[in-house]
Write a protein that holds these residues in place. Structure first.
Motif, PDB file in Angstrom:
ATOM      1  N   THR A  67       0.827  -1.202   0.000  1.00 38.85           N
ATOM      2  CA  THR A  67       0.000   0.000   0.000  1.00 38.85           C
ATOM      3  C   THR A  67       0.866   1.259   0.000  1.00 38.85           C
ATOM      4  O   THR A  67       1.798   1.378   0.793  1.00 38.85           O
ATOM      5  N   VAL A  68       0.546   2.161  -0.916  1.00 38.19           N
ATOM      6  CA  VAL A  68       1.232   3.451  -1.022  1.00 38.19           C
ATOM      7  C   VAL A  68       0.225   4.534  -0.691  1.00 38.19           C
ATOM      8  O   VAL A  68      -0.879   4.549  -1.246  1.00 38.19           O
ATOM      9  N   LYS A  69       0.598   5.441   0.193  1.00 39.68           N
ATOM     10  CA  LYS A  69      -0.285   6.553   0.567  1.00 39.68           C
ATOM     11  C   LYS A  69      -0.261   7.609  -0.534  1.00 39.68           C
ATOM     12  O   LYS A  69       0.795   7.954  -1.058  1.00 39.68           O
ATOM     13  N   VAL A  70      -1.445   8.095  -0.890  1.00 42.35           N
ATOM     14  CA  VAL A  70      -1.608   9.150  -1.895  1.00 42.35           C
ATOM     15  C   VAL A  70      -2.725  10.062  -1.419  1.00 42.35           C
ATOM     16  O   VAL A  70      -3.342   9.818  -0.391  1.00 42.35           O
ATOM     17  N   SER A  71      -2.996  11.073  -2.197  1.00 40.98           N
ATOM     18  CA  SER A  71      -4.196  11.878  -1.987  1.00 40.98           C
ATOM     19  C   SER A  71      -4.852  12.045  -3.353  1.00 40.98           C
ATOM     20  O   SER A  71      -4.188  11.881  -4.384  1.00 40.98           O
ATOM     21  N   PRO A  72      -6.139  12.360  -3.384  1.00 42.32           N
ATOM     22  CA  PRO A  72      -6.803  12.539  -4.671  1.00 42.32           C
ATOM     23  C   PRO A  72      -6.174  13.651  -5.517  1.00 42.32           C
ATOM     24  O   PRO A  72      -6.365  13.686  -6.730  1.00 42.32           O
ATOM     25  N   THR A  73      -5.427  14.549  -4.889  1.00 39.83           N
ATOM     26  CA  THR A  73      -4.780  15.628  -5.642  1.00 39.83           C
ATOM     27  C   THR A  73      -3.395  15.234  -6.154  1.00 39.83           C
ATOM     28  O   THR A  73      -2.740  16.025  -6.838  1.00 39.83           O
ATOM     29  N   SER A  74      -2.949  14.017  -5.839  1.00 38.62           N
ATOM     30  CA  SER A  74      -1.673  13.527  -6.360  1.00 38.62           C
ATOM     31  C   SER A  74      -1.804  13.251  -7.858  1.00 38.62           C
ATOM     32  O   SER A  74      -2.902  13.116  -8.386  1.00 38.62           O
ATOM     33  N   LYS A  75      -0.653  13.170  -8.515  1.00 37.45           N
ATOM     34  CA  LYS A  75      -0.601  12.840  -9.940  1.00 37.45           C
ATOM     35  C   LYS A  75       0.305  11.638 -10.139  1.00 37.45           C
ATOM     36  O   LYS A  75       1.227  11.410  -9.364  1.00 37.45           O
ATOM     37  N   GLU A 115       1.307  12.840 -17.515  1.00 36.93           N
ATOM     38  CA  GLU A 115       0.872  13.123 -16.149  1.00 36.93           C
ATOM     39  C   GLU A 115      -0.636  12.907 -16.057  1.00 36.93           C
ATOM     40  O   GLU A 115      -1.387  13.396 -16.896  1.00 36.93           O
ATOM     41  N   ILE A 116      -1.042  12.145 -15.056  1.00 34.40           N
ATOM     42  CA  ILE A 116      -2.446  11.805 -14.862  1.00 34.40           C
ATOM     43  C   ILE A 116      -2.839  12.207 -13.446  1.00 34.40           C
ATOM     44  O   ILE A 116      -2.240  11.720 -12.479  1.00 34.40           O
ATOM     45  N   GLU A 117      -3.830  13.079 -13.337  1.00 37.13           N
ATOM     46  CA  GLU A 117      -4.320  13.459 -12.020  1.00 37.13           C
ATOM     47  C   GLU A 117      -5.224  12.361 -11.491  1.00 37.13           C
ATOM     48  O   GLU A 117      -6.162  11.935 -12.170  1.00 37.13           O
ATOM     49  N   LEU A 118      -4.939  11.887 -10.287  1.00 36.01           N
ATOM     50  CA  LEU A 118      -5.748  10.804  -9.721  1.00 36.01           C
ATOM     51  C   LEU A 118      -7.221  11.182  -9.658  1.00 36.01           C
ATOM     52  O   LEU A 118      -8.094  10.354  -9.932  1.00 36.01           O
ATOM     53  N   SER A 119      -7.507  12.433  -9.334  1.00 33.88           N
ATOM     54  CA  SER A 119      -8.912  12.862  -9.202  1.00 33.88           C
ATOM     55  C   SER A 119      -9.673  12.826 -10.525  1.00 33.88           C
ATOM     56  O   SER A 119     -10.903  12.859 -10.533  1.00 33.88           O
ATOM     57  N   GLU A 120      -8.967  12.726 -11.649  1.00 35.26           N
ATOM     58  CA  GLU A 120      -9.610  12.642 -12.958  1.00 35.26           C
ATOM     59  C   GLU A 120      -9.821  11.198 -13.415  1.00 35.26           C
ATOM     60  O   GLU A 120     -10.404  10.961 -14.470  1.00 35.26           O
ATOM     61  N   MET A 121      -9.371  10.248 -12.614  1.00 37.84           N
ATOM     62  CA  MET A 121      -9.510   8.844 -12.983  1.00 37.84           C
ATOM     63  C   MET A 121     -10.915   8.361 -12.639  1.00 37.84           C
ATOM     64  O   MET A 121     -11.368   8.503 -11.507  1.00 37.84           O
ATOM     65  N   ILE A 159       8.548   1.744 -21.028  1.00 34.86           N
ATOM     66  CA  ILE A 159       8.340   2.548 -19.815  1.00 34.86           C
ATOM     67  C   ILE A 159       9.685   2.723 -19.126  1.00 34.86           C
ATOM     68  O   ILE A 159      10.401   1.757 -18.870  1.00 34.86           O
ATOM     69  N   ASP A 160      10.013   3.981 -18.812  1.00 35.37           N
ATOM     70  CA  ASP A 160      11.258   4.296 -18.119  1.00 35.37           C
ATOM     71  C   ASP A 160      11.039   4.384 -16.617  1.00 35.37           C
ATOM     72  O   ASP A 160      11.816   3.834 -15.836  1.00 35.37           O
ATOM     73  N   SER A 161       9.973   5.080 -16.200  1.00 38.85           N
ATOM     74  CA  SER A 161       9.695   5.221 -14.764  1.00 38.85           C
ATOM     75  C   SER A 161       8.240   5.592 -14.537  1.00 38.85           C
ATOM     76  O   SER A 161       7.576   6.144 -15.418  1.00 38.85           O
ATOM     77  N   ILE A 162       7.764   5.261 -13.327  1.00 40.83           N
ATOM     78  CA  ILE A 162       6.410   5.609 -12.897  1.00 40.83           C
ATOM     79  C   ILE A 162       6.534   6.209 -11.500  1.00 40.83           C
ATOM     80  O   ILE A 162       7.076   5.565 -10.593  1.00 40.83           O
ATOM     81  N   GLU A 163       6.061   7.442 -11.342  1.00 43.17           N
ATOM     82  CA  GLU A 163       6.170   8.148 -10.071  1.00 43.17           C
ATOM     83  C   GLU A 163       4.830   8.687  -9.619  1.00 43.17           C
ATOM     84  O   GLU A 163       3.922   8.901 -10.432  1.00 43.17           O
ATOM     85  N   ILE A 164       4.732   8.923  -8.330  1.00 46.38           N
ATOM     86  CA  ILE A 164       3.586   9.636  -7.761  1.00 46.38           C
ATOM     87  C   ILE A 164       4.082  11.026  -7.390  1.00 46.38           C
ATOM     88  O   ILE A 164       5.064  11.175  -6.657  1.00 46.38           O
ATOM     89  N   VAL A 165       3.421  12.042  -7.927  1.00 45.61           N
ATOM     90  CA  VAL A 165       3.746  13.433  -7.601  1.00 45.61           C
ATOM     91  C   VAL A 165       2.750  13.878  -6.547  1.00 45.61           C
ATOM     92  O   VAL A 165       1.551  13.927  -6.804  1.00 45.61           O
ATOM     93  N   LYS A 166       3.261  14.152  -5.362  1.00 44.70           N
ATOM     94  CA  LYS A 166       2.379  14.532  -4.257  1.00 44.70           C
ATOM     95  C   LYS A 166       2.141  16.032  -4.282  1.00 44.70           C
ATOM     96  O   LYS A 166       3.009  16.807  -4.630  1.00 44.70           O
ATOM     97  N   SER A 167       0.925  16.425  -3.883  1.00 39.54           N
ATOM     98  CA  SER A 167       0.630  17.859  -3.845  1.00 39.54           C
ATOM     99  C   SER A 167       0.046  18.234  -2.502  1.00 39.54           C
ATOM    100  O   SER A 167      -0.223  17.414  -1.666  1.00 39.54           O
TER     101      SER A 167
END
Length: 167
Positions: A67-75, A115-121, A159-167
């Protein structure tokens, strides 16, 4: 100002792909087939053939993780090189969820950063949009890359990398 990021996966020549799993339409009688490997250059390579024969039409690769912690505003930020086709990126908040949250992205044939905003998924199950809120969770347990464009076609995605951008 640097935005904090968490790396979900950074591909290299020594990457361990044991937590990545192929799921094709073969699970329901289709005949599409895909593969996932590390290239000589150290990129993840998702490739294969999708066909709608025998009621098929999709190929995907899943990555299950703690489990990875995120927020809906993360990307989600993905460095990739596709073949000009449209793919879906999927997120699962809880391992026991039947549905995913999805967002399509187009590839250009060149290296690009998506870049994909989690809140748009949007919530989806078996190709149908559900009547529940877009992603609004505080965690993730799985990501998936899927192709299902409704026609017969070869595909390739590096694919080179997959990251979570926290906001």
């Amino acid at each position: 100002m640097n935005t904090p990021t968490d790396t979900l996966f950074d591909f290299n020549k020594n990457s361990d792909l044991s937590l990545w799993n192929i799921v094709d339409d073969r699970v329901m009688g289709g005949i599409s087939q895909s593969f996932f490997k590390i290239t000589d250059e150290g990129h993840g390579k998702f490739y294969g053939y999708v066909t709608t024969e025998r009621n098929g039409g999709f190929s995907s690769v899943d990555y299950d993780f703690e489990t990875v912690k995120v927020s809906p505003t993360s990307k989600i930020k993905i460095k990739l090189k596709g073949d000009g086709k449209t793919f879906q990126f999927r997120v699962k908040a809880f391992a026991y969820d039947r549905h995913n949250y999805i967002k399509e992205f187009d590839t250009t044939g060149e290296w690009q950063t998506v870049e994909i905003e989690l809140s748009e998924m949007e919530p989806s199950w078996r190709g149908n949009t559900l009547k529940i809120a877009n992603f609004n969770k505080d965690q993730m347990t799985r990501i998936t890359v899927l192709i299902a464009n409704g026609k017969k076609q070869n595909f390739e995605l590096l694919i080179d990398s997959i990251e979570i951008v926290k906001s």
